[in-house]
Motif scaffolding. Structure first.
Motif, PDB file in Angstrom:
ATOM      1  N   HIS A 307      31.154  31.702  43.129  1.00  0.00           N
ATOM      2  CA  HIS A 307      32.438  32.164  42.616  1.00  0.00           C
ATOM      3  C   HIS A 307      32.379  32.224  41.091  1.00  0.00           C
ATOM      4  O   HIS A 307      31.807  31.325  40.462  1.00  0.00           O
ATOM      5  N   THR A 339      32.727  36.330  44.533  1.00  0.00           N
ATOM      6  CA  THR A 339      34.179  36.306  44.447  1.00  0.00           C
ATOM      7  C   THR A 339      34.554  36.010  42.999  1.00  0.00           C
ATOM      8  O   THR A 339      34.012  35.073  42.405  1.00  0.00           O
ATOM      9  N   ARG A 357      38.138  43.627  34.992  1.00  0.00           N
ATOM     10  CA  ARG A 357      38.123  44.098  36.391  1.00  0.00           C
ATOM     11  C   ARG A 357      37.340  45.410  36.493  1.00  0.00           C
ATOM     12  O   ARG A 357      36.522  45.596  37.396  1.00  0.00           O
ATOM     13  N   SER A 361      34.117  46.097  38.842  1.00  0.00           N
ATOM     14  CA  SER A 361      34.529  46.649  40.133  1.00  0.00           C
ATOM     15  C   SER A 361      33.503  47.623  40.714  1.00  0.00           C
ATOM     16  O   SER A 361      33.554  47.914  41.903  1.00  0.00           O
ATOM     17  N   ASN A 365      30.134  44.617  46.880  1.00  0.00           N
ATOM     18  CA  ASN A 365      30.684  43.415  47.529  1.00  0.00           C
ATOM     19  C   ASN A 365      31.250  42.399  46.542  1.00  0.00           C
ATOM     20  O   ASN A 365      31.049  41.206  46.686  1.00  0.00           O
ATOM     21  N   ARG A 367      34.592  40.709  45.286  1.00  0.00           N
ATOM     22  CA  ARG A 367      35.957  40.521  45.788  1.00  0.00           C
ATOM     23  C   ARG A 367      36.744  39.794  44.712  1.00  0.00           C
ATOM     24  O   ARG A 367      36.302  38.757  44.198  1.00  0.00           O
ATOM     25  N   LEU A 369      39.805  37.535  43.528  1.00  0.00           N
ATOM     26  CA  LEU A 369      40.668  36.518  44.144  1.00  0.00           C
ATOM     27  C   LEU A 369      42.030  36.567  43.442  1.00  0.00           C
ATOM     28  O   LEU A 369      42.163  36.118  42.304  1.00  0.00           O
ATOM     29  N   GLU A 397      38.204  27.885  49.391  1.00  0.00           N
ATOM     30  CA  GLU A 397      37.002  28.619  49.810  1.00  0.00           C
ATOM     31  C   GLU A 397      35.729  27.788  49.646  1.00  0.00           C
ATOM     32  O   GLU A 397      34.781  27.940  50.401  1.00  0.00           O
TER      33      GLU A 397
END
Ligand code: FEO
Length: 666
Positions: A307, A339, A357, A361, A365, A367, A369, A397
């Motif tokens: 993460h 993540t 972002r 992006s 894969n 993601r 949060l 998580e």
């Protein structure tokens, strides 16, 4: 003066360390230096594998000249044309005009580009799978495009199972005299720099690395020789596991990378508050100030952690420059499958969240949060709940509450459902367990040592038959050594430590040998490593006792192959000699040795296992009936018995339980 190291009689490391380099490739700081590896094979033909960076050309040329000792150089194999390995090619080729260049077509083209010269008349072009015989050795060439440039190839020596891997399996850091990975505590001292090297140099090319790993998986490999860092001659599988994770963008750990860019400390404050909340929830955090820590270190941990949290202030209507640089680097290295949570700051028009972002992006894969947590100048008290919510979401998580056990009927033990032979399929090793109590040494053979924790301290477990005297002594001493036996261990060693009890004899009587720091004995012959252990937990399992222990000292003793339990049975334990049909004889019940003759002297001692006459069975030709019983599959002891062995029966010789006996007739 030359400075070389011998890998094996005919293969010499002729590379060099560079500790003055500030930035590798002009961008990656190397505070611990770097090594440029080159190798010289002295076969019927002489072969140099790669050259070095121009910074160390002088000692490299001396190394080559000294190692050749007047012989001519026949071949230069070019695995990679990047100048940290190729900058000295031109100089070398002018010194050794008879040397042929062995490379692929792409390398030949790059050689022309870098030097402006045409070497085609002395070039041997090779393709995937083609070979070059140099005498005893045969080199097979394996193309490895984009690991790290398109022309990269590897060579595999089919004679000695040596893989020359170019940049793959390299690491930052000078060798400092150590050449082999087992000459350093690699996974404690060097893994971080190996990860930083991989992720920053080759990290972008995960699929290509996976492709070449698949090819390498088909090879038997004894030595791995990369162009930077250590040569691997043992435990390469542990390093390979890391490569499998890194190249598939799989996180190594469930943890949070928290990187922040802060101008006046307010964004940093929010990051600190979040870090505290995560720590309180049991989440592991690796935290960096992007203005202080160079991006290559943070990129490396982005590959490590599952993460990622980025917190950045807004600057010139964009994101702060050091965060922009970091995220650009992460995207350029193709990181995937993470993540991400974002925190932005801005006193009048925060935009850094949106820009962070956007920067991430496009990656596969990824993601996000929740929404971006937006600060206005500083974290306000009213926003603490938002940080709590973010910490809760991450903790949920990373440290999920254990799922309720599925309602299922408890399995009831059923002896018929447990095939003892299934356990033989586990790949047990064989070890000598030693300890010391009141100035006396004790030891026995075990086949149960295994590593159970790889962090710090490392932990191992052993299980010892409860009735073994050594088991009591380990309990008493609270410490033990495990010497890992090699395939050349003689049967007499197993007899000495496995077939007699420390209650009856001093197994170390008359012997003096090496001891580890804890004062306990270990084997210097017939063992490839020793682990010194301090017991932390003891669990009584009934017939056996389980010891869990911290490893306080460990060293490699030899390159001998570890002996497995299976190997012991197949190659070390003497085969049972069938009793001759025509002659009267005496058969040793312990090891199966046959003494031919009608009379066995009272003082006779078995030449194999040293047991006396009492342990021999008198076999008379054409005896009308064989005796029924059970034979111990561990030591060969035969127990005459018409029915079942008692449930609590243990072998009088090796103390193994009834489960280790099988029916037999003698
Ligand atoms: Fe060590 Fe890609 O060069």
């Amino acid at each position: 003066m030359y400075c070389t190291r011998t890998i094996q009689d005919d293969l010499i490391w002729v590379g060099a360390d560079d500790r003055r380099l500030v930035c590798f490739e002009g961008v990656y700081g190397v505070p611990d230096g770097v090594s440029y590896n080159a190798y010289l094979l002295l076969d019927e033909k002489t072969v140099l594998f790669d050259t070095v960076d121009k910074a160390v050309y002088s000692v490299f040329l001396e190394n080559v000249e000294h190692t050749l000792a007047g012989r001519k150089l026949d071949y230069l194999v070019v695995h990679h044309m990047e100048p940290d390995h190729a900058a000295t090619q031109e100089l070398l080729l002018s010194r050794y005009p008879e040397a042929k260049i062995v490379c692929n077509a792409k390398s030949a083209q790059m050689l022309r580009q870098f030097t402006g010269k045409d070497y085609s008349a002395r070039t041997v072009l090779v393709k995937e799978g083609e070979t070059l015989c140099t005498g005893r050795h045969t080199l097979q060439f394996i193309m490895a495009p984009m690991v790290h440039w398109p022309e990269v190839m590897m060579s595999y020596d089919t004679a000695d199972k040596i893989l020359f891997t170019a940049d793959a399996f390299g690491t930052f850091g000078a060798l400092n005299g150590r050449l082999f990975a087992d000459e350093t505590d690699f996974f404690t001292e060097n893994l971080d720099e190996a990860r930083r090297y991989y992720t920053n140099i080759v990290g972008k090319y995960g699929p290509q690395v996976q492709a070449v790993l698949k090819k390498a998986a088909k090879l038997e490999i004894a030595l791995v020789c990369p162009l930077h860092g250590f040569v691997w001659r043992s435990h390469f599988g542990d390093f390979l596991e890391k490569y499998l994770l890194w190249s598939s963008y799989t996180p190594e750990e469930k943890s949070v990378l928290l990187a922040y860019a802060s101008v006046y400390g307010h964004t940093e404050n929010a990051a600190n508050v979040l870090a505290c909340k995560l720590a309180e929830r049991g989440v592991r955090v690796r935290m960096y100030d992007t203005s202080v820590t160079p991006a290559s270190y943070i990129v490396s941990d982005a590959f490590r952690c599952s993460h990622l949290v980025f917190a950045a202030t807004t600057y010139n209507a964009g994101m702060f420059v050091t965060m922009e640089n970091l995220l650009h680097d992460i995207a350029a290295h193709n990181l995937q499958g993470r993540t991400v949570a974002l925190i932005e700051n801005g006193s009048w028009a925060p935009t850094s969240g949106k820009l962070m972002r956007e920067a991430l992006s496009g990656l596969k894969n990824i993601r996000f949060l929740g929404d971006t947590l937006s600060l206005k100048s500083a974290l306000s008290e009213g926003q603490e709940a938002q940080l709590d919510a973010l910490a809760d979401a991450l903790a949920a998580e990373l440290n999920p509450a254990p799922a309720a056990a599925e309602a299922a009927p408890s399995a009831v033990y059923n002896a018929e459902a447990v095939d003892r032979k299934a356990f033989n399929k586990l790949s047990y090793g064989v070890e000598l367990l030693t300890t010391r109590v009141d100035g006396r040494d004790y030891g026995c053979i075990i086949n149960s040592a295994c590593q159970v924790a790889s962090g710090d301290p490392k932990q191992v477990s052993i299980s010892v038959i409860a009735k073994n005297f050594t088991c009591d002594m380990v309990k008493k001493a609270g410490r033990f050594n495990v010497s890992i036996l090699t395939e050349d261990a003689p049967y007499s060693l197993f007899q000495q430590f496995g077939f007699q009890s420390g209650r009856d004899v001093d197994k170390f009587a008359g012997e003096d040998g090496p001891r580890t720091e804890n004062g306990l004995r270990y084997l210097s012959d017939c063992a490839n490593a020793v682990l010194s252990c301090e017991v932390t937990e003891v669990k009584d399992l009934g017939p056996s006792v389980l010891f869990i222990a911290n490893v306080v000292e460990a060293k490699v003793l030899s390159r001998g192959k570890s002996c497995t339990y299976d190997y012991y049975h197949a190659h070390i334990k003497p085969k049972k000699n069938p009793a001759p049909e025509q002659k009267e004889c005496w058969v040793c019940k312990v090891c199966g040795y046959v003494y031919e003759g009608a009379e066995l002297p009272d003082d006779y001692v078995c030449p194999l296992c040293k047991h006396g006459k009492d342990d021999f069975e008198h076999v008379v030709p054409n005896a009308p009936k064989k005796q029924k019983g059970y034979v111990c599959t561990v030591c060969g002891y035969f127990e005459p018995c018409e029915g079942e062995l008692p449930a609590d029966y243990v072998c009088p010789l090796c103390k193994h339980p009834r489960e280790d006996f099988e029916p037999a007739e003698r």
